[in-house]
Design an enzyme around this catalytic site. Structure first.
Site, PDB file in Angstrom:
ATOM      1  N   HIS A 128     -72.283 -17.342  20.063  1.00  0.00           N
ATOM      2  CA  HIS A 128     -71.846 -17.973  21.312  1.00  0.00           C
ATOM      3  C   HIS A 128     -71.323 -19.363  20.980  1.00  0.00           C
ATOM      4  CE1 HIS A 128     -72.260 -19.822  25.328  1.00  0.00           C
ATOM      5  NE2 HIS A 128     -72.316 -18.602  25.817  1.00  0.00           N
ATOM      6  N   ASP A 205     -80.976 -18.384  18.279  1.00  0.00           N
ATOM      7  CA  ASP A 205     -80.545 -18.324  19.681  1.00  0.00           C
ATOM      8  C   ASP A 205     -81.097 -17.027  20.268  1.00  0.00           C
ATOM      9  OD1 ASP A 205     -79.270 -17.918  22.083  1.00  0.00           O
ATOM     10  OD2 ASP A 205     -77.232 -18.078  21.296  1.00  0.00           O
ATOM     11  N   GLN A 208     -80.475 -13.724  24.564  1.00  0.00           N
ATOM     12  CA  GLN A 208     -80.328 -12.317  24.929  1.00  0.00           C
ATOM     13  C   GLN A 208     -81.492 -11.453  24.450  1.00  0.00           C
ATOM     14  OE1 GLN A 208     -78.018 -11.408  26.968  1.00  0.00           O
ATOM     15  NE2 GLN A 208     -76.696 -13.199  26.891  1.00  0.00           N
ATOM     16  N   LYS A 231     -81.378 -16.636  32.379  1.00  0.00           N
ATOM     17  CA  LYS A 231     -81.194 -15.271  31.876  1.00  0.00           C
ATOM     18  C   LYS A 231     -82.501 -14.473  31.885  1.00  0.00           C
ATOM     19  CE  LYS A 231     -77.405 -16.642  28.774  1.00  0.00           C
ATOM     20  NZ  LYS A 231     -76.262 -16.099  29.500  1.00  0.00           N
ATOM     21  N   CYS A 374     -67.590 -16.374  25.860  1.00  0.00           N
ATOM     22  CA  CYS A 374     -67.904 -17.533  25.011  1.00  0.00           C
ATOM     23  C   CYS A 374     -68.070 -17.118  23.554  1.00  0.00           C
ATOM     24  CB  CYS A 374     -69.145 -18.271  25.503  1.00  0.00           C
ATOM     25  SG  CYS A 374     -68.893 -19.137  27.059  1.00  0.00           S
TER      26      CYS A 374
END
Length: 420
Positions: A128, A205, A208, A231, A374
């Protein structure tokens, strides 16, 4: 006598999300844009409302009742987040506005102060933008060198190439746990182990992954991990940074002001203890409390159950999309049980632009994402301008996938008449 149908977990859960009863263009909403942001259950919405209606007050140092209640709720949410990702201490959880701010905190506080010309930062082509642009800043300021991992033929993280890139010059590895476009689940535990063998630090990261599967930072052995509340069923404007305590102790504050200090004099300041030295100014109090409520909600359902149900949905989604010959899905295929990738599909449909697909699907009440998500470097690598993306969550159903696939087929047929 007709027996009442036994309610499944998803039936019960859906009742917690009032927005799922909405209609769009006269059709029932089918929300398949969960990788961009999740919907919020009543338990989270009510926690935010309760704070503002019942005990709205600033946190810390207040001697009155409302301040004490707000502080307890705010810090209690930190405890919940720490337990949720299995941090070894609540001091390892720093509240931020979002994952982007958390990555920038590491970039400015640690990387700017520890990297030298020639030191190397490794990330991947699937990152991202929030996990690329801060490292551009660091490289420009420090003279560090940026290197990136490309994809295998299955469009997954190329671990063999990563091993070749690693050297004693590698000082930082920053990679996504689950790609928001490819849906691949990267081998982060092995990545951390290999990087640590070279003396490098690792940032993960987890935007997700944290909302969709169990995440254990101690087992992963990452140095930092970031996630965004919006999220994971929490409000926007709140996220968190996990960092190993000994590393956070050595990092200087990112922002200066109130809250992050111990004492302030006219010519110098001393800083507060962890995690407060990184939390300057009045924080997003209600949002942090609601993040704690979101963690409670996900924990009550069970992350193992969430992951298992979403895997079932993934298998069905890929099965049905596989019946449309014009569709090309990016990233690895799931196995027969839907395992091996995230519950999302980024795809193209021949000559039809992703934005046109998304616009036409909206007429059916179906919400998907279109564009580069992104991940412009990834789309350039794949030589495509954009993809359409349907992303699932535990409150979605097979019936919603049916509505989406039917609408997608009709949309493709409509455009086929123009494109030939």
């Amino acid at each position: 006598m007709t027996l009442a149908k036994e309610k499944t977990v998803v039936d019960i859960v859906r009742a917690d999300f009032p927005i799922l009863k909405e209609k769009v263009n006269g059709k029932p909403l089918v929300y398949l844009d969960n990788a961009a942001t999740s919907q919020k259950p009543l338990q989270v919405i009510n926690s935010l409302q309760d704070y503002y209606q019942e005990y709205n007050s600033n946190v810390h140092r207040g001697a009155h009742c409302l301040s004490g209640k707000a502080t307890d709720a705010y810090e209690g949410a930190r405890d919940r987040v720490a337990k949720f990702v299995n941090a070894s201490s609540r001091q390892e959880i720093v509240y931020t506005r979002n994952a982007t701010e958390a990555i920038n905190l590491v970039a400015y506080s640690w990387a700017m102060n520890n990297l030298q010309p020639g030191d190397e930062i490794i990330f991947s082509v699937m990152e991202h933008h929030s996990n690329i642009v801060p490292w551009h800043f660091v490289a420009q300021k420090t003279g560090a060198v940026l290197k990136h991992v490309e994809l295998t033929s299955e469009e997954t993280f190329d671990l063999d190439q990563f091993k070749q890139l690693l050297s004693d010059k590698t000082k930082l590895v920053s990679v996504v746990h689950v790609s928001n476009t490819l849906g691949c689940i990267n081998p982060v535990k092995e990545i951390c182990h290999l990087a640590h063998q070279q003396g490098a630090k690792v940032l993960i990261d987890a935007c997700q992954s944290v909302p969709h599967m169990p995440v254990d930072v101690q087992d992963m052995d990452c140095d930092w991990l970031v996630a965004s509340g919006h999220k994971m069923c929490a409000p926007s404007g709140i996220g968190f940074l996990y960092g190993k305590q000994e590393i956070l102790q050595e990092m200087p504050p990112f922002l200066g002001g109130g809250e992050m200090i111990a004492d302030v004099y006219l010519d110098h300041s001393t800083y507060g203890e962890l995690p407060h030295k990184f939390e300057a100014g009045t924080p997003a109090i209600g949002e942090a409390i609601a993040l704690g409520a979101a963690v409670d909600y996900l924990t009550t359902i069970g992350m193992d159950k969430i992951h298992a149900y979403e895997a079932e949905l993934t298998a069905y989604l890929f099965q049905e999309l596989g019946k449309i010959p014009q569709i090309r899905i990016y990233g690895p295929k799931p196995d027969a049980n839907g395992e091996g990738r995230a519950a999302l599909a980024a795809f193209t449909a021949g000559q039809i632009h992703a934005n046109d697909l998304s616009t036409f699907l909206d007429e059916y009440g179906v919400a998907i994402r279109s564009g580069h998500h992104c991940t412009q470097p990834l789309h350039r690598h794949l030589d495509i301008p954009a993809t359409a993306r349907a992303s699932l969550s535990f409150y979605n159903t097979r019936e919603e996938i049916d509505v989406f696939v039917k609408a997608l087929k009709e949309t493709i047929e409509f455009f086929s008449g123009f494109l030939g």
